[in-house]
Enzyme design. Sequence first.
Site, short mmCIF file in Angstrom:
data_model
loop_
_atom_site.label_atom_id
_atom_site.label_comp_id
_atom_site.label_asym_id
_atom_site.label_seq_id
_atom_site.Cartn_x
_atom_site.Cartn_y
_atom_site.Cartn_z
N SER A 46 91.34 -41.78 79.72
CA SER A 46 91.28 -42.28 81.09
C SER A 46 90.15 -43.28 81.26
CB SER A 46 91.11 -41.12 82.07
OG SER A 46 92.28 -40.33 82.12
N LYS A 53 90.93 -52.00 82.78
CA LYS A 53 91.35 -52.64 84.03
C LYS A 53 90.17 -53.38 84.68
CE LYS A 53 95.12 -49.41 84.69
NZ LYS A 53 95.02 -48.83 83.33
N GLN A 97 93.41 -43.72 88.41
CA GLN A 97 93.75 -43.48 87.01
C GLN A 97 94.32 -42.08 86.85
OE1 GLN A 97 93.36 -45.81 84.26
NE2 GLN A 97 94.79 -44.27 83.53
#
Length: 275
Positions: A46, A53, A97
Amino acid sequence: MAQIIDGESIAADIRREVTAEVAALSSAHSIVPGLAVLIVGSSKDSRTYADMKCNACADVGIRSVLVDLPEDTSEAALVAEVHRLNADPAVHGIFVQLPLPKHINDQKILNEIRVEKDVEGFHPLNIGKLAMKGREPLFIPCIAEACMELLSRGGVSVRGKLAAVVGRSNIVGLPVSLLLLKIRQADIVIAAAGQPMMIKGDWIKPGAAVIDVGTDSVDDDPAELVGDVDFAEVSKVAGFLTPVPGGAGPMMVAMLLKNTVDAVKQGQGICKDAK
């Protein structure tokens, strides 16, 4: 042999377009798009995806805000954090996420995001409008939009084509013979089953376009990734095929960036197509 649809190259094109739009928004309206990336817990995967991103935002000029919360964060506390981001005028999009810790209901959290900031396209209002004829959602889910962009920019027309989507929900309890019949008749196949190399060459209609959304680890080497499609087999039958890695993955991030810019434009009443 199949023509490979290069997701990396197409995603790079979209990022260049987004970079130009971000610069135009800053120049003409003094606005810098902002994306909040919310992560809960210490999962290495994660964290990697969240950092990816944020780095992608930096590359195109979008301001990212990483909200990193501990594993034991309560559902109520996470809802409050989403509400805080909803109220922040500098945050135009919110990305959560997944997966979240087991004590938190993923869908409840996603539902709390303001529809105007739902750049993932998961809010019930966006999903509902997507399903309704004559209604347009503010945002389309990134993976769905990525698949359509891969087909369009890869030179595959969808008009009049028969498509099959292979996903977890469709596979459970469905006779394999019926599943294979649907796939063998399809001009377009979207593979999203989460099963490594599940789709075989003899499942595919010759000349079909195959978009592989799967990202699966190989048992003897977790660092090696494969898709839901047996690439070596399917590439000999399909007309178009996306690789893993380098296909749908970079496109999903690119569409998230695009949706963040679109969120700014919608909020300011700027035409989406305007530069």
